[in-house]
Design an enzyme around this catalytic site. Sequence first.
Site, PDB file in Angstrom:
ATOM      1  N   THR A   1       0.827  -1.214   0.000  1.00 45.79           N
ATOM      2  CA  THR A   1       0.000   0.000   0.000  1.00 45.79           C
ATOM      3  C   THR A   1       0.859   1.260   0.000  1.00 45.79           C
ATOM      4  O   THR A   1       1.990   1.256   0.505  1.00 45.79           O
ATOM      5  CB  THR A   1      -0.898  -0.008   1.258  1.00 45.79           C
ATOM      6  OG1 THR A   1      -1.468   1.290   1.436  1.00 45.79           O
ATOM      7  CG2 THR A   1      -0.121  -0.338   2.528  1.00 45.79           C
ATOM      8  N   ASP A   2       0.290   2.355  -0.491  1.00 43.68           N
ATOM      9  CA  ASP A   2       1.004   3.638  -0.445  1.00 43.68           C
ATOM     10  C   ASP A   2       1.165   4.137   0.999  1.00 43.68           C
ATOM     11  O   ASP A   2       1.966   5.032   1.254  1.00 43.68           O
ATOM     12  CB  ASP A   2       0.301   4.697  -1.306  1.00 43.68           C
ATOM     13  CG  ASP A   2      -1.155   4.961  -0.926  1.00 43.68           C
ATOM     14  OD1 ASP A   2      -1.671   4.296   0.000  1.00 43.68           O
ATOM     15  OD2 ASP A   2      -1.783   5.837  -1.563  1.00 43.68           O
ATOM     16  N   GLU A   3       0.382   3.561   1.924  1.00 43.54           N
ATOM     17  CA  GLU A   3       0.449   4.049   3.311  1.00 43.54           C
ATOM     18  C   GLU A   3       1.811   3.797   3.958  1.00 43.54           C
ATOM     19  O   GLU A   3       2.116   4.380   4.993  1.00 43.54           O
ATOM     20  CB  GLU A   3      -0.663   3.413   4.157  1.00 43.54           C
ATOM     21  CG  GLU A   3      -2.031   3.764   3.630  1.00 43.54           C
ATOM     22  CD  GLU A   3      -3.158   3.563   4.637  1.00 43.54           C
ATOM     23  OE1 GLU A   3      -2.884   3.430   5.835  1.00 43.54           O
ATOM     24  OE2 GLU A   3      -4.312   3.550   4.193  1.00 43.54           O
TER      25      GLU A   3
ATOM     26  N   TYR B   1      -1.585  -0.366  11.255  1.00 48.09           N
ATOM     27  CA  TYR B   1      -1.794  -1.070   9.977  1.00 48.09           C
ATOM     28  C   TYR B   1      -0.633  -0.814   9.021  1.00 48.09           C
ATOM     29  O   TYR B   1      -0.010  -1.743   8.503  1.00 48.09           O
ATOM     30  CB  TYR B   1      -3.113  -0.619   9.328  1.00 48.09           C
ATOM     31  CG  TYR B   1      -3.184  -0.932   7.842  1.00 48.09           C
ATOM     32  CD1 TYR B   1      -3.347  -2.238   7.393  1.00 48.09           C
ATOM     33  CD2 TYR B   1      -3.049   0.073   6.874  1.00 48.09           C
ATOM     34  CE1 TYR B   1      -3.386  -2.530   6.032  1.00 48.09           C
ATOM     35  CE2 TYR B   1      -3.084  -0.211   5.518  1.00 48.09           C
ATOM     36  CZ  TYR B   1      -3.259  -1.516   5.101  1.00 48.09           C
ATOM     37  OH  TYR B   1      -3.285  -1.802   3.747  1.00 48.09           O
TER      38      TYR B   1
ATOM     39  N   LYS C   1       2.268  -3.316   7.407  1.00 46.81           N
ATOM     40  CA  LYS C   1       2.488  -3.528   5.970  1.00 46.81           C
ATOM     41  C   LYS C   1       3.931  -3.172   5.599  1.00 46.81           C
ATOM     42  O   LYS C   1       4.538  -3.815   4.741  1.00 46.81           O
ATOM     43  CB  LYS C   1       1.513  -2.676   5.137  1.00 46.81           C
ATOM     44  CG  LYS C   1       0.058  -3.083   5.224  1.00 46.81           C
ATOM     45  CD  LYS C   1      -0.231  -4.458   4.649  1.00 46.81           C
ATOM     46  CE  LYS C   1      -0.168  -4.529   3.151  1.00 46.81           C
ATOM     47  NZ  LYS C   1      -0.588  -5.875   2.645  1.00 46.81           N
TER      48      LYS C   1
HETATM   49  P1  NAD Z   1      -9.931  -7.013   2.752  1.00 45.55           P
HETATM   50  O1  NAD Z   1      -9.871  -6.722   4.204  1.00 45.55           O
HETATM   51  O2  NAD Z   1     -11.177  -6.705   1.992  1.00 45.55           O
HETATM   52  O3  NAD Z   1      -9.650  -8.584   2.532  1.00 45.55           O
HETATM   53  C1  NAD Z   1      -8.653  -9.279   3.217  1.00 45.55           C
HETATM   54  C2  NAD Z   1      -8.854 -10.778   2.973  1.00 45.55           C
HETATM   55  O4  NAD Z   1      -7.783 -11.469   3.674  1.00 45.55           O
HETATM   56  C3  NAD Z   1     -10.169 -11.332   3.532  1.00 45.55           C
HETATM   57  O5  NAD Z   1     -10.751 -12.215   2.604  1.00 45.55           O
HETATM   58  C4  NAD Z   1      -9.732 -12.074   4.795  1.00 45.55           C
HETATM   59  O6  NAD Z   1     -10.580 -13.167   5.124  1.00 45.55           O
HETATM   60  C5  NAD Z   1      -8.337 -12.532   4.420  1.00 45.55           C
HETATM   61  N1  NAD Z   1      -7.474 -12.759   5.591  1.00 45.55           N
HETATM   62  C6  NAD Z   1      -7.278 -11.924   6.637  1.00 45.55           C
HETATM   63  N2  NAD Z   1      -6.421 -12.479   7.518  1.00 45.55           N
HETATM   64  C7  NAD Z   1      -6.057 -13.678   7.005  1.00 45.55           C
HETATM   65  C8  NAD Z   1      -5.192 -14.720   7.439  1.00 45.55           C
HETATM   66  N3  NAD Z   1      -4.522 -14.627   8.592  1.00 45.55           N
HETATM   67  N4  NAD Z   1      -5.040 -15.806   6.654  1.00 45.55           N
HETATM   68  C9  NAD Z   1      -5.727 -15.911   5.485  1.00 45.55           C
HETATM   69  N5  NAD Z   1      -6.569 -14.983   5.035  1.00 45.55           N
HETATM   70  C10 NAD Z   1      -6.734 -13.865   5.779  1.00 45.55           C
HETATM   71  O7  NAD Z   1      -8.681  -6.303   2.131  1.00 45.55           O
HETATM   72  P2  NAD Z   1      -8.503  -5.592   0.703  1.00 45.55           P
HETATM   73  O8  NAD Z   1      -8.982  -4.197   0.808  1.00 45.55           O
HETATM   74  O9  NAD Z   1      -9.015  -6.479  -0.363  1.00 45.55           O
HETATM   75  O10 NAD Z   1      -6.912  -5.520   0.631  1.00 45.55           O
HETATM   76  C11 NAD Z   1      -6.172  -6.600   0.072  1.00 45.55           C
HETATM   77  C12 NAD Z   1      -4.704  -6.270   0.149  1.00 45.55           C
HETATM   78  O11 NAD Z   1      -4.436  -5.083  -0.563  1.00 45.55           O
HETATM   79  C13 NAD Z   1      -4.203  -6.038   1.578  1.00 45.55           C
HETATM   80  O12 NAD Z   1      -2.928  -6.621   1.688  1.00 45.55           O
HETATM   81  C14 NAD Z   1      -4.134  -4.524   1.700  1.00 45.55           C
HETATM   82  O13 NAD Z   1      -3.132  -4.148   2.607  1.00 45.55           O
HETATM   83  C15 NAD Z   1      -3.776  -4.132   0.280  1.00 45.55           C
HETATM   84  N6  NAD Z   1      -4.227  -2.804  -0.165  1.00 45.55           N
HETATM   85  C16 NAD Z   1      -5.533  -2.426  -0.037  1.00 45.55           C
HETATM   86  C17 NAD Z   1      -5.948  -1.196  -0.539  1.00 45.55           C
HETATM   87  C18 NAD Z   1      -7.397  -0.750  -0.462  1.00 45.55           C
HETATM   88  O14 NAD Z   1      -7.697   0.380  -0.849  1.00 45.55           O
HETATM   89  N7  NAD Z   1      -8.327  -1.594  -0.007  1.00 45.55           N
HETATM   90  C19 NAD Z   1      -5.009  -0.339  -1.128  1.00 45.55           C
HETATM   91  C20 NAD Z   1      -3.679  -0.758  -1.217  1.00 45.55           C
HETATM   92  C21 NAD Z   1      -3.312  -1.994  -0.747  1.00 45.55           C
HETATM   93  O1  TDX Z   2     -16.282   6.658   8.338  1.00 50.23           O
HETATM   94  C1  TDX Z   2     -15.248   7.118   7.809  1.00 50.23           C
HETATM   95  N1  TDX Z   2     -15.102   8.467   7.723  1.00 50.23           N
HETATM   96  C2  TDX Z   2     -13.984   9.069   7.197  1.00 50.23           C
HETATM   97  O2  TDX Z   2     -13.901  10.297   7.145  1.00 50.23           O
HETATM   98  C3  TDX Z   2     -14.199   6.275   7.280  1.00 50.23           C
HETATM   99  C4  TDX Z   2     -14.299   4.785   7.361  1.00 50.23           C
HETATM  100  C5  TDX Z   2     -13.082   6.889   6.758  1.00 50.23           C
HETATM  101  N2  TDX Z   2     -12.966   8.229   6.719  1.00 50.23           N
HETATM  102  C6  TDX Z   2     -11.750   8.841   6.126  1.00 50.23           C
HETATM  103  C7  TDX Z   2     -10.430   8.301   6.631  1.00 50.23           C
HETATM  104  C8  TDX Z   2      -9.539   8.389   5.406  1.00 50.23           C
HETATM  105  O3  TDX Z   2      -8.950   9.673   5.330  1.00 50.23           O
HETATM  106  O4  TDX Z   2     -11.791   8.510   4.732  1.00 50.23           O
HETATM  107  C9  TDX Z   2     -10.475   8.201   4.227  1.00 50.23           C
HETATM  108  C10 TDX Z   2     -10.483   6.792   3.673  1.00 50.23           C
HETATM  109  O5  TDX Z   2     -10.615   5.918   4.769  1.00 50.23           O
HETATM  110  P1  TDX Z   2     -10.621   4.325   4.578  1.00 50.23           P
HETATM  111  O6  TDX Z   2     -11.669   3.962   3.589  1.00 50.23           O
HETATM  112  O7  TDX Z   2     -10.673   3.709   5.936  1.00 50.23           O
HETATM  113  O8  TDX Z   2      -9.218   4.086   3.858  1.00 50.23           O
HETATM  114  P2  TDX Z   2      -7.712   4.437   4.284  1.00 50.23           P
HETATM  115  O9  TDX Z   2      -7.584   4.614   5.739  1.00 50.23           O
HETATM  116  O10 TDX Z   2      -7.264   5.574   3.412  1.00 50.23           O
HETATM  117  O11 TDX Z   2      -6.963   3.082   3.850  1.00 50.23           O
HETATM  118  C11 TDX Z   2      -7.320   2.387   2.620  1.00 50.23           C
HETATM  119  O12 TDX Z   2      -6.412   2.667   1.608  1.00 50.23           O
HETATM  120  C12 TDX Z   2      -5.100   2.143   1.724  1.00 50.23           C
HETATM  121  C13 TDX Z   2      -7.391   0.876   2.858  1.00 50.23           C
HETATM  122  O13 TDX Z   2      -8.326   0.601   3.897  1.00 50.23           O
HETATM  123  C14 TDX Z   2      -6.041   0.310   3.166  1.00 50.23           C
HETATM  124  O14 TDX Z   2      -6.113  -1.105   3.287  1.00 50.23           O
HETATM  125  C15 TDX Z   2      -5.108   0.659   2.045  1.00 50.23           C
HETATM  126  O15 TDX Z   2      -3.826   0.230   2.332  1.00 50.23           O
END
Ligand code: NAD
Ligand code: TDX
Length: 379
Positions: free
Chosen positions: A140-142, A165, A169
């Site tokens: 992730t960019d985080e 988190y 990562k």
């Molecule tokens: P998500 O939370 O929707 O899904 C995570 C999945 O991993 C779920 O199906 C869960 O059951 C499984 N899981 C969790 N713990 C586990 C374990 N110990 N063993 C096996 N399976 C397990 O997450 P997402 O948003 O789809 O993110 C997927 C990946 O991409 C993550 O690694 C996250 O850090 C990364 N990522 C997410 C975003 C975003 O915007 N959502 C952005 C950049 C990177």
């Molecule tokens: O109820 C809310 N109100 C609000 O203002 C929630 C849930 C979030 N927010 C804000 C927090 C953040 O600035 O919105 C922005 C986005 O929040 P999230 O959807 O929780 O995402 P973020 O924290 O940016 O992280 C996401 O992007 C990077 C994913 O959850 C991560 O897994 C990924 O790595």
Amino acid sequence: MKTYLVTGAAGFIGANYLKYILAKHDDIRVVVLDALTYAGNLGTIAKDIDNERCFFVRGDITNQELVDRLFGEYKFDYIVNFAAESHVDRSIENPQLFLMTNILGTQNLLDAARRAWVTGKDEHGYPTWRKGVRFHQVSTDEVYGSLDENGYFTEETPLCPHSPYSASKTGADMIVMAYFDTYKMPVTITRCSNNYGPYHFPEKLIPLIIKNILEGKKLPVYGDGSNVRDWLYVDDHCKAIDMVVNKGTNGEVYNVGGHNEKTNLEIVKLTIATIHKLMSDQPEYRNVLKKKVKNEDGTLSIDWINDDLISFVKDRLGHDQRYAIDPTRISEALGWTPETMFEEGIVKTIEWYLNNQEWVNEVTSGDYQKYYDEMYLKR
Ligand code: NAD
Ligand code: TDX
């Protein structure tokens, strides 16, 4: 034929990726390993699991015995590691789980791959590796921390995570790179900005806002809503991962982002306006509303779907101000470009949620309400 181990594919991005690669490549076999935590839903990928090209195993990536057994059973060529605890707010409540899954889970997968893929040693003592294998870490960019109003994250930006988190990562990324440096393990990493699209769990901003609007609930915006995220349609992320897995350079990190920065307040207002417009143009969508207010003629009113729903609430602890990705490397090296403009992607996403309320009800039927009350009632 390549055999993939895709972890976390019952979650948001993993499920979209699974569907993407099964549609794109005829000649692959995929084993999904997922623990089905609150964030994983087997129903999301049930139709994809045919026990011919795609198999499902419920299990934890930290389980050494299980992962070794899978490596023995299937001769994996590619590991694509999506499995993670992914929600920043939850990491603030329970950091340990994040370190266990995100760091130790990644290390467990790396070590299983090492046991399965090393073929011998070279003259310097470095392991030699089976041809054509790769471990891909979805990051992730985080990990880069936070930007002020200027500049972009490049792959050279120092790692500086702030939340439990993002720190977990970052730890995982550093272990992956350590295995490249120490063992010359064939690894790649992608670091992507915020994704949006179908199957996004409604704890994250966009799907939570959509859900709350349909229920007529307040829309919680943390702080003053000025924090900026760089949004990317999930299929564009899947395309990037597919390119890196198949054509990337070992030991390389690739940033993935669509140059689509928006403040949270802009996102929330745009979501309100888009739902209002869709329900105005296609009144049948109003049947999805859980808050039912009738007009004089008996039809459902949408007048209340407006910015008055917004509620500014207590800020997230350690809230990163701005993320913005420079995707030059992946564009120049692999020809990746995003295909879905935000204006189009947000409409597609909202329509998907309006048409898939059963999925929303299913994934929020467990502890979701308890989570919501604990997380939001105290704000
Ligand atoms: P998500 O939370 O929707 O899904 C995570 C999945 O991993 C779920 O199906 C869960 O059951 C499984 N899981 C969790 N713990 C586990 C374990 N110990 N063993 C096996 N399976 C397990 O997450 P997402 O948003 O789809 O993110 C997927 C990946 O991409 C993550 O690694 C996250 O850090 C990364 N990522 C997410 C975003 C975003 O915007 N959502 C952005 C950049 C990177
Ligand atoms: O109820 C809310 N109100 C609000 O203002 C929630 C849930 C979030 N927010 C804000 C927090 C953040 O600035 O919105 C922005 C986005 O929040 P999230 O959807 O929780 O995402 P973020 O924290 O940016 O992280 C996401 O992007 C990077 C994913 O959850 C991560 O897994 C990924 O790595």
